[in-house]
Design a protein around this motif. Structure first.
Motif, short mmCIF file in Angstrom:
data_model
loop_
_atom_site.label_atom_id
_atom_site.label_comp_id
_atom_site.label_asym_id
_atom_site.label_seq_id
_atom_site.Cartn_x
_atom_site.Cartn_y
_atom_site.Cartn_z
N PHE A 147 17.62 -3.39 -9.54
CA PHE A 147 17.50 -2.32 -8.57
C PHE A 147 17.61 -0.96 -9.27
N LEU A 148 18.58 -0.81 -10.16
CA LEU A 148 18.75 0.46 -10.88
C LEU A 148 17.60 0.70 -11.85
N GLU A 149 17.11 -0.36 -12.45
CA GLU A 149 15.95 -0.22 -13.34
C GLU A 149 14.74 0.30 -12.57
N SER A 150 14.58 -0.16 -11.34
CA SER A 150 13.43 0.30 -10.55
C SER A 150 13.56 1.78 -10.18
N ILE A 151 14.79 2.23 -9.93
CA ILE A 151 15.01 3.66 -9.66
C ILE A 151 14.67 4.49 -10.88
N GLU A 152 15.14 4.04 -12.05
CA GLU A 152 14.89 4.80 -13.28
C GLU A 152 13.43 4.77 -13.67
N ARG A 153 12.75 3.67 -13.39
CA ARG A 153 11.31 3.61 -13.64
C ARG A 153 10.58 4.60 -12.74
N PHE A 154 11.03 4.68 -11.49
CA PHE A 154 10.45 5.64 -10.54
C PHE A 154 10.72 7.08 -10.98
N LEU A 155 11.97 7.37 -11.37
CA LEU A 155 12.37 8.74 -11.69
C LEU A 155 11.81 9.22 -13.02
N TYR A 156 11.94 8.38 -14.06
CA TYR A 156 11.61 8.83 -15.42
C TYR A 156 10.19 8.47 -15.86
#
Length: 417
Positions: A147-156
């Motif tokens: 879940f956190l990886e998907s947020i960071e992929r979205f953000l960065y």
């Protein structure tokens, strides 16, 4: 309420009176929270930046309104809130507070007839969280790590936010509205944006575990999330609290726009004291030619009141950062740093007031006394004593209305962002 000071030099013909959004009204806010320095009482201190700008013909209405907005937010910053992680903070709107900081500084340097649209950028910050929803896949992002990886992929990756590749002297990296526009920012700004996304996802019920943000203390990494239940003890040092985040944002601005950049091995106060010849110059025999030339160039620009590049600092924005840090923190050193800037502005009466208050707090602080045996502290103490002596002599020789040097760093000089 006592009247405002009458400023010396070019401002001596103006008498200042309280305005609806006066920065001095904010200076009476109580400063709370954990600190290693004696508590700062602000009720008898009055800030001078906005009044000095008004006296020089610059309209500070928008700057005062932004400062009032900043004050309205930090009034909610209780002891508990200051120590609360930015991921779960509820009472203080960190995004809006950061935008009020940007709005005040924008008004100080642009002299625009319209204020920075804080609400519009708050909306843009909310839209960023909304944009993540189409990228959320419950089946693929079921574990906290995924879940956190998907947020960071979205953000960065998808949104393209990155840590600024240049040093922190870049204004665009230090103000939230610029980071949202240019997608390049300091670790503090990226952490704030990340935390706003997490808070919004928690509000929508999508964040089902205790998430935390790892704040990087190196020069390369970006903030990343982790499952707090699986955290290590070493992760504690990288948790950013609400109070620390705001201090980090303001300290970044203070360092970036401090007018004296000639020796990065010295503290900000010692650099300014060196420029004022309040330190033992024998300690600087090893300075390079470029450092000496940089110091002379900065002083020359200060004397002329010229601000065309942040490489040589900006007295207005460094003063505003100092004033907000005094409001926000318990650190008496902020009074000292503010005082030395006022000295360089020729505001000797106010400089002596803040330096005297610093001395009183320092002398009554057991914590500071324990640190006074370090070489840097002794050097700073000696510089403070010399500055106090000089200010006292100026008072005796000239009186406050006739400073020996008339300087105006706060005139109508617009700078590009």
């Amino acid at each position: 309420m006592s009247s405002f000071f009458t400023l010396p030099s070019t401002f001596s013909k103006f008498q200042f009176y309280p305005l609806p959004f006066s920065s001095s009204s904010c200076s009476r806010l109580p400063c709370r929270g954990g600190s290693n320095v004696q508590h700062v009482e602000n009720h008898d201190l009055h800030f001078v930046l906005h009044d000095a700008l008004d006296a020089s013909g610059i309209d500070t209405t928008h700057a005062r309104e932004a400062r009032q907005g900043f004050c309205s937010q930090i009034k909610r910053l209780t002891d508990i809130e200051k120590e609360t992680s930015i991921c779960i903070n509820r009472h203080v709107d960190l995004g809006r507070t950061a935008l009020y900081i940007a709005a005040e500084d924008d008004s100080l340097v642009s002299h625009s007839s319209v204020p920075l649209p804080v609400d519009a950028f708050v909306g843009r910050l909310d839209d960023l969280s909304m944009d993540y929803c189409p990228h959320y896949n419950p089946r693929c992002d079921s574990s906290p790590e995924k879940f956190l990886e998907s947020i960071e992929r979205f953000l960065y990756v998808h949104k393209g936010f990155r840590r600024t590749s240049a040093n922190l002297l870049e204004p665009q990296a230090l103000y939230l509205h610029s980071v949202l526009t240019h997608r390049s920012g300091s670790p503090a700004m990226l952490s704030l944006i990340y935390s706003e996304i997490l808070k919004m996802l928690r509000l929508w019920g999508l964040l089902y575990f205790d998430a935390e943000i790892y704040f990087p203390h190196d020069a390369l990494n970006v903030p990343k999330g982790y499952h707090k239940m699986k955290s290590k003890e070493s992760d504690q040092a990288h948790i950013m609290t609400s109070g620390n985040l705001l201090v980090e944002i303001l300290n970044n601005l203070k360092h970036a726009f401090w007018p004296f950049h000639h020796d990065h091995t010295k503290t900000l106060f010692l650099r300014a004291a060196h420029a004022a010849n309040c330190v033992d110059r024998s300690d600087f025999v090893g300075e390079s030619g470029s450092q000496i030339a940089s110091a002379k160039a900065a002083q020359h620009r200060l004397d002329r009141g010229v601000w065309t590049t942040v490489r040589f600092g900006d007295m207005r924005r460094s003063l505003s950062a100092c004033e907000r840090l005094i409001l926000l923190t318990n650190n008496a050193n902020e009074l000292r740093d503010y005082s030395v800037l006022l000295y360089h502005c020729g505001l000797y009466k106010e400089s002596l007031q803040y330096l005297t208050k610093y001395q009183e707090l320092k002398n009554s602080s057991i914590q500071v006394m324990k640190l006074s045996d370090s070489k840097r502290s002794m050097e700073e103490d000696a510089a403070v004593d010399k500055l106090l002596t000089r200010l006292s002599l100026i008072q005796l020789e000239h009186g406050w209305s006739r400073p020996s040097v008339a300087r105006n760093f706060l005139g109508n000089n617009s700078d590009p962002w």
